[in-house]
Write a protein that holds these residues in place. Structure first.
Motif: not given
Length: 181
Positions: A71-86
Motif C-alpha cells: 500500500d502506498r500509504r504504508s510506504v508514505n508512512g515510512y518516508f514521513l517517519g510515521k510507521h516502523r516497518p515490520s
C-alpha cells in the motif's frame, strides 16, 4: 480598593504526582524510538532519491520484492517517519535499496524489550549483521525451558519463511527459458 484586588493572582500549574522512574524510562525510550524513526525516514528518502526513484517507483519495486502489493500509504508512512516497518518489510526495504538494515535504521535489530521480558533477564547477546538480510545471533544466558522453546519457535518460523521464499524464487528462475542469441 481592597488589597485583595491589587494582588496579582497566579494559578499554579496543574500537576499530577511526579513521574515514576519506569514512566520516565518509558518516555525516554519512546523519544529515542521517535528520533530513530525520523532518522530512518531521512535515510530512506536520501537512498531512494539517490537512485532517482519516486515513492511510487520505490513502492512498485518493494511490492515485487515482497511478492505482494504494498500500500502506498504504508510506504508514505515510512518516508514521513510515521510507521516502523515490520522485520520482513525492513528486510525487503534493505534488499530493494541494496543496503544493510543497520545502515538504514541503526539499532533496528536490537533485541526488543518483549523478548527480554519473556526471558525474564537481560540476555547476554551477540548479534552480527552478515548483510543481505542475514545475521548471526548468539544468546548465552540460562533461561527456563519454556522461554528457550519460545525463542526456538520464533527462529524456526523465520527460517521456514526464508526457505519457502528461497524455494519460490528457485522454482521461478528454474522455469524460465534462456533466450537464444
Amino acid at each position: 480598593m481592597s488589597k485583595k484586588s491589587d494582588i496579582a493572582t497566579q494559578k499554579e500549574p496543574a500537576s499530577g504526582p511526579p513521574a515514576t522512574p519506569n514512566e520516565r524510562a518509558s518516555e525516554s525510550r519512546q523519544l529515542q524510538e521517535n528520533r530513530a524513526l525520523r532518522a530512518f525516514a531521512h535515510r530512506l528518502t536520501e537512498k531512494v532519491a539517490a537512485k532517482g526513484w519516486t515513492q511510487a517507483e520505490f513502492a512498485r519495486r518493494l511490492s515485487l520484492q515482497m511478492g505482494r502489493e504494498i500500500d502506498r500509504r504504508s510506504v508514505n508512512g515510512y518516508f514521513l517517519g510515521k510507521h516502523r516497518p515490520s522485520h520482513n518489510m525492513m528486510a525487503g526495504i534493505a534488499k530493494v535499496l541494496n543496503q544493510d538494515i543497520d545502515q538504514l535504521y541503526p539499532g533496528y535489530l536490537e533485541v526488543p524489550g518483549e523478548v527480554q521480558s519473556m526471558l525474564g533477564v537481560e540476555p547476554r547477546l551477540e548479534f552480527v549483521d552478515k548483510g543481505g538480510g542475514k545475521a548471526t545471533l548468539n544468546i548465552r544466558q540460562e533461561v527456563s525451558l519454556s522461554a528457550a522453546l519460545k525463542v526456538i519457535h520464533i527462529i524456526t518460523e523465520e527460517l521456514e519463511k526464508d526457505e519457502r521464499a528461497d524455494d519460490g524464487s528457485a522454482k521461478t528462475s528454474a522455469g524460465r527459458r534462456r533466450p537464444h542469441n
